[in-house]
Scaffold this active site. Sequence first.
Site, short mmCIF file in Angstrom:
data_model
loop_
_atom_site.label_atom_id
_atom_site.label_comp_id
_atom_site.label_asym_id
_atom_site.label_seq_id
_atom_site.Cartn_x
_atom_site.Cartn_y
_atom_site.Cartn_z
N GLY A 91 42.61 5.13 -14.47
CA GLY A 91 43.80 5.76 -13.52
C GLY A 91 44.70 4.72 -13.01
N SER A 114 47.14 5.11 -22.68
CA SER A 114 45.99 6.22 -22.21
C SER A 114 45.67 7.15 -23.36
CB SER A 114 46.32 6.83 -21.06
OG SER A 114 45.58 7.65 -20.55
N LYS A 138 47.78 12.82 -20.30
CA LYS A 138 47.35 11.54 -20.18
C LYS A 138 48.62 10.98 -19.25
CE LYS A 138 44.21 10.59 -20.98
NZ LYS A 138 43.13 11.34 -20.38
N GLY A 188 48.34 11.89 -15.83
CA GLY A 188 47.80 12.21 -14.37
C GLY A 188 47.52 13.63 -14.20
N HIS A 220 51.22 21.98 -20.93
CA HIS A 220 51.66 20.66 -21.82
C HIS A 220 52.97 21.10 -22.50
CE1 HIS A 220 48.37 18.21 -20.47
NE2 HIS A 220 47.51 18.57 -21.19
N ARG A 235 39.34 7.31 -17.26
CA ARG A 235 39.16 5.85 -17.86
C ARG A 235 39.62 5.00 -16.90
NH1 ARG A 235 41.63 1.77 -20.56
NH2 ARG A 235 43.95 2.56 -20.10
#
Length: 344
Positions: A312, A185, A85, A87, A154, A310
């Site tokens: 951004g 987010s 979350k 980007g 990640h 959602r």
Amino acid sequence: MAHNAPYKICFVPKSREEEEEDEKIYKSYEEIISKLPTVEGWSGKPVYQYQGFWYNSDLVGVGPLAVQNHFTSKPTDILLASTPKCGSTWLKSLAFAVMNRKTHLPSTHQHPLLTFNSHDLVPVLEIRLYNNNLNGNQIPNLEILPSPRLFGTHMPYTSLPQSITHSDHARIVYICRNTKDNLVSWWHFVNKIRSNISLEPIKLEEAFQWFCKGMSVFGPFWDHVLGYWKGSLERPRNVLFLKYDEMLAEPVLHLKKMADFMGCPFSLMEEKEGLVDQIIKLCSFESLSNLEVNKGGTSHLGLTYNAYFRQGKVGDSANYLTPEMIEQLDHITEQKLHGSGLTL
């Protein structure tokens, strides 16, 4: 609509002996993980702590261990890294469009980004490729993929395989986001996952406590960001550190910087022909979120891809967090990043 993501070619049928060998390897990783500290995570599934960071046992399985032991980077590889979350959906779209612009013009109606979600075009190593839960204990053959290869992760910088962190050539593009927007987010996203498996939504106050303790998935958030920040200072030719908020404010500047770093800079002719703007338009939030694949397609989590889109926006967290929460997060961020030269 296309059914098979391009990376699926890595999972070709193996001989019985090879299958058994893979299974044995994955079993040994499961044994290691069974002895690690484990708690129930945000999404209702157990999370385990490995090398100082938290992993969702469902989302990654034993992926991080398998990546460390089986992934070998090539000199032309580019790894797109982030905590969730921050980007990463946008970053993957931009990097894919930049790298493949010779074969797929951003203005074409056949562009892969119009058919596939960017997470299918740029698979996450520990989630899509080495996750035993997802691939039935099969270790992928990544040699099949054409170079240059583009992957996502990640995983924290300190846990990446040495073939990446000690390579003179392999490059990492890291994207981070301000702490408060990341928390809000992720909280929204986790509640979509929970709703998908019929769990009650998690309250923001609870999510906030977990986050502050560093117990977000792939967290602690600050340690994750700092790892890549230090990497970018020590190896600027190999690690590019980007901030989502700044990219949103000046997309042209950052896209050109990214293309330079990736080794495929825009020519003057391409710039004159508007290629930079075309890529930015193709990969914009409005553009991607309205595509059929991202409105109706389903991810490996069983979520429809629209869960990845959602708002951004920057600063939306102010609509959710109390002044006390904002103050506490700012304080932790300041403490954690003190002396690093990084501000979020």
